[in-house]
Design an enzyme around this catalytic site. Structure first.
Site, mmCIF file in Angstrom:
data_model
loop_
_atom_site.group_PDB
_atom_site.id
_atom_site.type_symbol
_atom_site.label_atom_id
_atom_site.label_comp_id
_atom_site.label_asym_id
_atom_site.label_seq_id
_atom_site.Cartn_x
_atom_site.Cartn_y
_atom_site.Cartn_z
ATOM 1 N N HIS A 144 58.159 59.772 60.378
ATOM 2 C CA HIS A 144 57.824 58.508 59.728
ATOM 3 C C HIS A 144 56.434 58.634 59.088
ATOM 4 O O HIS A 144 55.544 59.254 59.668
ATOM 5 C CB HIS A 144 57.812 57.359 60.728
ATOM 6 C CG HIS A 144 59.027 57.319 61.602
ATOM 7 N ND1 HIS A 144 60.298 57.126 61.110
ATOM 8 C CD2 HIS A 144 59.166 57.464 62.939
ATOM 9 C CE1 HIS A 144 61.160 57.147 62.102
ATOM 10 N NE2 HIS A 144 60.508 57.359 63.226
ATOM 11 N N GLU A 166 55.539 54.625 66.717
ATOM 12 C CA GLU A 166 56.436 54.147 67.760
ATOM 13 C C GLU A 166 56.159 54.861 69.080
ATOM 14 O O GLU A 166 55.345 55.782 69.152
ATOM 15 C CB GLU A 166 57.895 54.344 67.341
ATOM 16 C CG GLU A 166 58.277 55.800 67.098
ATOM 17 C CD GLU A 166 59.664 55.945 66.473
ATOM 18 O OE1 GLU A 166 60.212 54.946 65.963
ATOM 19 O OE2 GLU A 166 60.183 57.077 66.470
ATOM 20 N N ARG A 184 64.693 61.752 57.113
ATOM 21 C CA ARG A 184 65.551 62.704 57.830
ATOM 22 C C ARG A 184 65.239 64.115 57.341
ATOM 23 O O ARG A 184 65.367 64.419 56.151
ATOM 24 C CB ARG A 184 67.019 62.342 57.600
ATOM 25 C CG ARG A 184 67.994 63.077 58.498
ATOM 26 C CD ARG A 184 69.431 62.643 58.247
ATOM 27 N NE ARG A 184 69.659 61.242 58.576
ATOM 28 C CZ ARG A 184 70.082 60.327 57.733
ATOM 29 N NH1 ARG A 184 70.315 60.648 56.474
ATOM 30 N NH2 ARG A 184 70.267 59.083 58.114
ATOM 31 N N HIS A 197 60.041 64.600 65.263
ATOM 32 C CA HIS A 197 60.707 64.303 66.530
ATOM 33 C C HIS A 197 62.216 64.177 66.361
ATOM 34 O O HIS A 197 62.723 63.972 65.257
ATOM 35 C CB HIS A 197 60.168 63.000 67.129
ATOM 36 C CG HIS A 197 60.361 61.801 66.237
ATOM 37 N ND1 HIS A 197 59.419 61.421 65.305
ATOM 38 C CD2 HIS A 197 61.372 60.911 66.126
ATOM 39 C CE1 HIS A 197 59.848 60.346 64.662
ATOM 40 N NE2 HIS A 197 61.038 60.014 65.142
#
Length: 320
Positions: free
Chosen positions: A101, A118, A196, A176
């Site tokens: 991200h 996050e 992605r 991740h």
């Protein structure tokens, strides 16, 4: 005002499993449920209040009506009518794609509203559950693109076997992938920007490869290598243990076996409570008593001064 409870927004995915529906005690006949969006203000994916004064209304409407009384003075000045956090449960029967991200700054340059930072708190997962988090070797953006092209990018990412209680902080830019067998709670910025990187050559239900975002990801990856990406903390009974502190959220874990009074009077913020195990009662300073069990996620408004707990449960508290 009573804490807000929401109808979960269930997402069926290519990699979803069968843990979420029984965990949340739902009467649904759905397969491959990969995500339950518990609390969301993401446009087009807002959660709806399930009971009380605001029953049937989306989260953004409650924020617009209550303003700083719900989210806090500073948060309302910062975010306006947009609720700043997105809370999910994630069940991976198969690995998710490798992804990254962007930071807010990079997202703005790429024409997005904001990036995404996050965290994950691992719940009762499969014995062989694992995940990929962070680069384990120094690579350049050019080497990254080559490794994606020749199917070796997994070799550059750190692998972790995980169990209940493990925690990982994922600041924007950290590469991740949630692995097979993981069942976790995710706390993140209100953003749905995901790039992605690699999808293990899987095809969707129509026989097509899912889109990759190789260039956007190359611009977004933080190529710093760290020795350990797992959050180290010492569990304590009946006391809040800080898991993550960052500009976007603070998150604590409570392992409760006796009554505890959580003092939140100094916070200029809503408080989200997420029960990951067990059951009990939560009582606020207005005398509202809420029965809770594993799978429940609530928003206590910023006017809340204290939350009394009863019962045996693991409780996550997060706020901005």
């Amino acid at each position: 005002m009573k804490p807000l409870r929401f109808k979960p927004l269930l997402k069926q995915t290519l990699w979803g499993g069968d843990k979420i529906i029984p965990f949340k005690h739902l009467h649904e006949n759905l397969e491959n449920v990969g995500e339950s969006w518990e609390i969301s203000g993401v446009p087009g994916n807002e959660t709806i209040v399930s009971e009380g004064k605001y029953a049937g209304q989306p989260l953004s409407a409650v924020v617009a009506d209550m303003k700083e009384k719900l989210v806090g003075v500073a948060n309302y000045q910062r975010f306006g009518n947009e609720f700043p956090l997105l809370i999910k449960f994630i069940d991976a029967a198969q690995p998710l794609s490798i992804q990254v991200h962007p930071t807010d700054e990079i997202a703005h340059k790429q024409g997005k509203e904001r990036g995404k930072t996050e965290m994950w708190y691992v719940m009762d997962s499969d014995p062989d559950a694992s995940m990929l988090v962070g680069l384990k070797e120094k690579i350049t953006p050019e080497e990254y693109k080559e490794m994606v092209a020749n199917d070796t990018i997994v070799d550059a990412i750190d692998h972790y076997d995980v169990k209940e209680g493990d925690c990982f902080f994922l600041p924007a830019g950290r590469i991740h992938s949630i692995g097979k067998g993981c069942f976790l709670c995710e706390i993140q910025q209100t953003s749905d920007v995901t790039y992605r990187i690699y999808d293990f050559k899987r095809k969707d239900k129509n026989g097509n490869y899912r889109q990759l975002h190789t260039q956007e990801a190359a611009e977004s990856i933080n190529y710093t290598v760290l020795p350990n990406y797992r959050t180290e903390y010492v569990p304590e009974e009946n006391k809040g243990v800080m898991l993550v502190q960052c500009p976007y959220f603070h998150t604590l874990l409570y392992d409760l076996s006796s009554p505890v009074t959580i003092d939140v009077s100094a916070l200029d913020s809503f408080i989200i409570t997420i029960v990951t195990k067990g059951s009990g009662k939560l009582t606020d300073n207005e005398g509202n008593v809420i029965d809770v069990q594993a799978g429940d996620s609530l928003i206590f408004p910023a006017t809340t001064k204290q939350i009394k707990t009863e019962g045996k449960m693991k409780l996550i508290e997060t706020y901005v």
